[in-house]
Design a protein around this motif. Structure first.
Motif, PDB file in Angstrom:
ATOM      1  N   ARG A 179     -14.320  13.853  33.303  1.00 21.60           N
ATOM      2  CA  ARG A 179     -15.732  14.172  33.477  1.00 21.60           C
ATOM      3  C   ARG A 179     -16.034  14.556  34.926  1.00 21.60           C
ATOM      4  O   ARG A 179     -16.768  15.511  35.187  1.00 21.60           O
ATOM      5  CB  ARG A 179     -16.599  12.969  33.077  1.00 21.60           C
ATOM      6  CG  ARG A 179     -16.625  12.687  31.591  1.00 21.60           C
ATOM      7  CD  ARG A 179     -17.419  11.418  31.320  1.00 21.60           C
ATOM      8  NE  ARG A 179     -18.798  11.550  31.785  1.00 21.60           N
ATOM      9  CZ  ARG A 179     -19.585  10.516  32.062  1.00 21.60           C
ATOM     10  NH1 ARG A 179     -19.116   9.281  31.958  1.00 21.60           N
ATOM     11  NH2 ARG A 179     -20.824  10.723  32.464  1.00 21.60           N
ATOM     12  N   THR A 180     -15.453  13.799  35.847  1.00 22.04           N
ATOM     13  CA  THR A 180     -15.682  14.063  37.267  1.00 22.04           C
ATOM     14  C   THR A 180     -15.102  15.411  37.679  1.00 22.04           C
ATOM     15  O   THR A 180     -15.768  16.206  38.364  1.00 22.04           O
ATOM     16  CB  THR A 180     -15.073  12.940  38.113  1.00 22.04           C
ATOM     17  OG1 THR A 180     -15.717  11.703  37.796  1.00 22.04           O
ATOM     18  CG2 THR A 180     -15.245  13.219  39.596  1.00 22.04           C
ATOM     19  N   GLU A 184     -24.838   7.367  37.074  1.00 25.44           N
ATOM     20  CA  GLU A 184     -24.038   6.451  36.255  1.00 25.44           C
ATOM     21  C   GLU A 184     -23.024   5.686  37.098  1.00 25.44           C
ATOM     22  O   GLU A 184     -22.757   4.501  36.850  1.00 25.44           O
ATOM     23  CB  GLU A 184     -23.310   7.248  35.165  1.00 25.44           C
ATOM     24  CG  GLU A 184     -22.478   6.385  34.225  1.00 25.44           C
ATOM     25  CD  GLU A 184     -21.742   7.213  33.188  1.00 25.44           C
ATOM     26  OE1 GLU A 184     -20.794   6.675  32.576  1.00 25.44           O
ATOM     27  OE2 GLU A 184     -22.098   8.392  32.984  1.00 25.44           O
ATOM     28  N   ALA A 185     -22.470   6.363  38.106  1.00 27.27           N
ATOM     29  CA  ALA A 185     -21.488   5.736  38.983  1.00 27.27           C
ATOM     30  C   ALA A 185     -22.142   4.816  40.013  1.00 27.27           C
ATOM     31  O   ALA A 185     -21.430   4.141  40.771  1.00 27.27           O
ATOM     32  CB  ALA A 185     -20.656   6.808  39.682  1.00 27.27           C
ATOM     33  N   GLU A 187     -26.548  13.112  37.058  1.00 23.58           N
ATOM     34  CA  GLU A 187     -26.481  12.005  36.116  1.00 23.58           C
ATOM     35  C   GLU A 187     -25.158  11.248  36.239  1.00 23.58           C
ATOM     36  O   GLU A 187     -25.114  10.031  36.051  1.00 23.58           O
ATOM     37  CB  GLU A 187     -26.689  12.520  34.691  1.00 23.58           C
ATOM     38  CG  GLU A 187     -28.121  12.988  34.436  1.00 23.58           C
ATOM     39  CD  GLU A 187     -28.389  13.340  32.999  1.00 23.58           C
ATOM     40  OE1 GLU A 187     -27.438  13.810  32.324  1.00 23.58           O
ATOM     41  OE2 GLU A 187     -29.531  13.163  32.541  1.00 23.58           O
ATOM     42  N   LEU A 188     -24.081  11.957  36.579  1.00 24.99           N
ATOM     43  CA  LEU A 188     -22.802  11.291  36.782  1.00 24.99           C
ATOM     44  C   LEU A 188     -22.852  10.403  38.029  1.00 24.99           C
ATOM     45  O   LEU A 188     -22.364   9.264  38.030  1.00 24.99           O
ATOM     46  CB  LEU A 188     -21.685  12.323  36.907  1.00 24.99           C
ATOM     47  CG  LEU A 188     -20.249  11.785  36.916  1.00 24.99           C
ATOM     48  CD1 LEU A 188     -19.940  11.048  35.621  1.00 24.99           C
ATOM     49  CD2 LEU A 188     -19.259  12.926  37.111  1.00 24.99           C
ATOM     50  N   LEU A 226     -16.779   8.539  43.794  1.00 25.54           N
ATOM     51  CA  LEU A 226     -16.473   8.705  42.378  1.00 25.54           C
ATOM     52  C   LEU A 226     -15.091   8.153  42.050  1.00 25.54           C
ATOM     53  O   LEU A 226     -14.876   7.600  40.963  1.00 25.54           O
ATOM     54  CB  LEU A 226     -16.571  10.180  41.996  1.00 25.54           C
ATOM     55  CG  LEU A 226     -17.989  10.743  41.919  1.00 25.54           C
ATOM     56  CD1 LEU A 226     -17.963  12.262  41.767  1.00 25.54           C
ATOM     57  CD2 LEU A 226     -18.766  10.116  40.762  1.00 25.54           C
ATOM     58  N   GLN A 249     -25.895  17.480  35.084  1.00 25.00           N
ATOM     59  CA  GLN A 249     -24.756  16.622  34.752  1.00 25.00           C
ATOM     60  C   GLN A 249     -24.182  15.957  35.996  1.00 25.00           C
ATOM     61  O   GLN A 249     -23.779  14.790  35.956  1.00 25.00           O
ATOM     62  CB  GLN A 249     -23.670  17.431  34.035  1.00 25.00           C
ATOM     63  CG  GLN A 249     -24.028  17.838  32.619  1.00 25.00           C
ATOM     64  CD  GLN A 249     -24.672  19.213  32.552  1.00 25.00           C
ATOM     65  OE1 GLN A 249     -25.470  19.584  33.421  1.00 25.00           O
ATOM     66  NE2 GLN A 249     -24.314  19.972  31.531  1.00 25.00           N
ATOM     67  N   ARG A 250     -24.154  16.698  37.116  1.00 23.90           N
ATOM     68  CA  ARG A 250     -23.613  16.112  38.342  1.00 23.90           C
ATOM     69  C   ARG A 250     -24.483  14.952  38.835  1.00 23.90           C
ATOM     70  O   ARG A 250     -23.974  13.897  39.209  1.00 23.90           O
ATOM     71  CB  ARG A 250     -23.471  17.192  39.417  1.00 23.90           C
ATOM     72  CG  ARG A 250     -22.248  18.077  39.219  1.00 23.90           C
ATOM     73  CD  ARG A 250     -22.044  19.021  40.392  1.00 23.90           C
ATOM     74  NE  ARG A 250     -22.951  20.157  40.363  1.00 23.90           N
ATOM     75  CZ  ARG A 250     -22.708  21.307  39.724  1.00 23.90           C
ATOM     76  NH1 ARG A 250     -21.586  21.467  39.038  1.00 23.90           N
ATOM     77  NH2 ARG A 250     -23.580  22.300  39.767  1.00 23.90           N
ATOM     78  N   ARG A 299     -13.185   9.136  32.632  1.00 29.09           N
ATOM     79  CA  ARG A 299     -14.048   9.318  33.804  1.00 29.09           C
ATOM     80  C   ARG A 299     -13.496  10.400  34.734  1.00 29.09           C
ATOM     81  O   ARG A 299     -14.257  11.172  35.313  1.00 29.09           O
ATOM     82  CB  ARG A 299     -14.198   8.001  34.555  1.00 29.09           C
ATOM     83  CG  ARG A 299     -15.073   6.978  33.831  1.00 29.09           C
ATOM     84  CD  ARG A 299     -15.210   5.699  34.644  1.00 29.09           C
ATOM     85  NE  ARG A 299     -16.161   4.777  34.038  1.00 29.09           N
ATOM     86  CZ  ARG A 299     -16.547   3.626  34.568  1.00 29.09           C
ATOM     87  NH1 ARG A 299     -16.042   3.243  35.747  1.00 29.09           N
ATOM     88  NH2 ARG A 299     -17.419   2.843  33.955  1.00 29.09           N
ATOM     89  N   ALA A 307     -17.307  18.239  36.171  1.00 28.81           N
ATOM     90  CA  ALA A 307     -18.646  18.370  36.746  1.00 28.81           C
ATOM     91  C   ALA A 307     -18.612  18.867  38.180  1.00 28.81           C
ATOM     92  O   ALA A 307     -19.432  19.708  38.579  1.00 28.81           O
ATOM     93  CB  ALA A 307     -19.386  17.034  36.670  1.00 28.81           C
TER      94      ALA A 307
END
Length: 301
Positions: free
Chosen positions: A151-152, A177-178, A173-174, A134, A170-171, A148, A155
């Motif tokens: 958000r990290t 996304e990453a 999906e993050l 991340l 959410q974790r 970012r 989460a």
């Protein structure tokens, strides 16, 4: 209304807890969740889903609730102009049985797919590897670095932020996304869990998040319990779902206050120590608390 190019798929995250491990029913040798198209012959969405689960897994279904409808354009495996697949997902709660169905069914632990979600033995080591991945994503775009990072931290409970078990979706999906998980093109890594077909792991994450939140205000955990159980079995089931350890005296005090269970008069010797009292769920309280809610709060150690 969906047009002729739209396909409706029904998909289930069927959950049980066995030996203190939350497990999900899968097909394709653990690669996918039970699913199938909604057909004109199905009386309702739920009846169609039950039929597909029966065909693919042979497992009986009890509690079932709709989770979410996934309709992103890029969900369709066909792609292009050949149509869109809309998935209507459901969460099912059952007591595990052997699955003799035709779809290579089998039970797999939640944390096989989401190893970072189980904190019962402390913060899992895989989070160190995930945090590195991340961080690379965060610094890759300087103009969005601060956003970012926030958000990290939120989460994943980093840099002093608390861990929130309800953020399972959410974790994932993050991580998607990453580009860290395999479904998003990341390399296979035990730290980021076992991948699943298409977006089935996202759907499972949705089910985990829903159930973790729901056990705090509805007595759905009893759908996963045997008819008779000890207080320790109940606590460990809740802990397994939340991925957290609970304060034993506080947990039992809260259970007493809710008046959700009653003694059976029997004793269990399966605890390995002194015989423990057996309890059962008081079904009579279900209607009494349908409006006000029945809580199983998570009081952390």
């Amino acid at each position: 209304m969906p047009d002729s190019q739209t396909h409706i798929e029904l998909i289930a995250a069927l959950t049980a807890v066995t030996s203190d491990v939350p497990r999900v029913m899968t097909v394709r040798a653990g690669e996918a969740l039970p699913s199938g198209p909604f057909e004109l012959g199905h009386r309702s969405l739920q009846s169609g889903l039950r039929e597909w689960i029966g065909d693919q897994t042979g497992h009986p279904i009890g509690y079932l609730e709709q989770l979410y409808t996934f309709a992103d354009r890029d969900r369709s495996s066909a792609g292009g102009d050949e149509g869109r697949t809309i998935s209507i997902s459901y969460l099912g709660l059952v007591r595990e049985q052997a699955a003799p169905g035709a779809g290579k069914p089998g039970w797999h632990g939640w944390y096989e797919y989401f190893p970072w979600e189980d904190h019962r033995n402390g913060r899992p080591n895989c989070l160190l590897s995930i945090a590195k991945g991340l961080h690379a994503w965060i610094i890759a775009e300087p103009s969005r670095r601060e956003h970012r990072q926030r958000r990290t931290d939120f989460a994943f409970g980093l840099d002093g932020s608390p861990w929130n078990e309800d953020l399972a979706l959410q974790r994932y999906e993050l991580l998607y996304e990453a580009g860290i998980v395999a479904e998003a093109g990341g390399k296979a890594d035990p730290a980021t869990g076992r991948p699943m077909f298409a977006d089935h792991r996202r759907i499972l994450a949705t089910g985990i998040a829903r159930l973790r939140a729901k056990i705090k205000y509805r007595p759905v955990v009893f759908e996963l319990m045997p008819e008779n159980f000890t207080l320790l079995q109940l606590q460990r089931t809740v802990e397994s779902l939340a991925g957290l350890t609970l304060h034993k005296p506080n947990f039992r005090r809260l259970i007493d206050q809710q008046e959700l269970i009653e003694e059976t008069g029997g004793m269990s010797s399966e605890t390995g120590g002194r015989p423990a009292k057996l309890f059962r769920y008081r079904h009579a309280v279900l209607e009494e608390r349908a409006l006000s809610g029945s809580r199983l709060p998570l009081s952390r150690n």
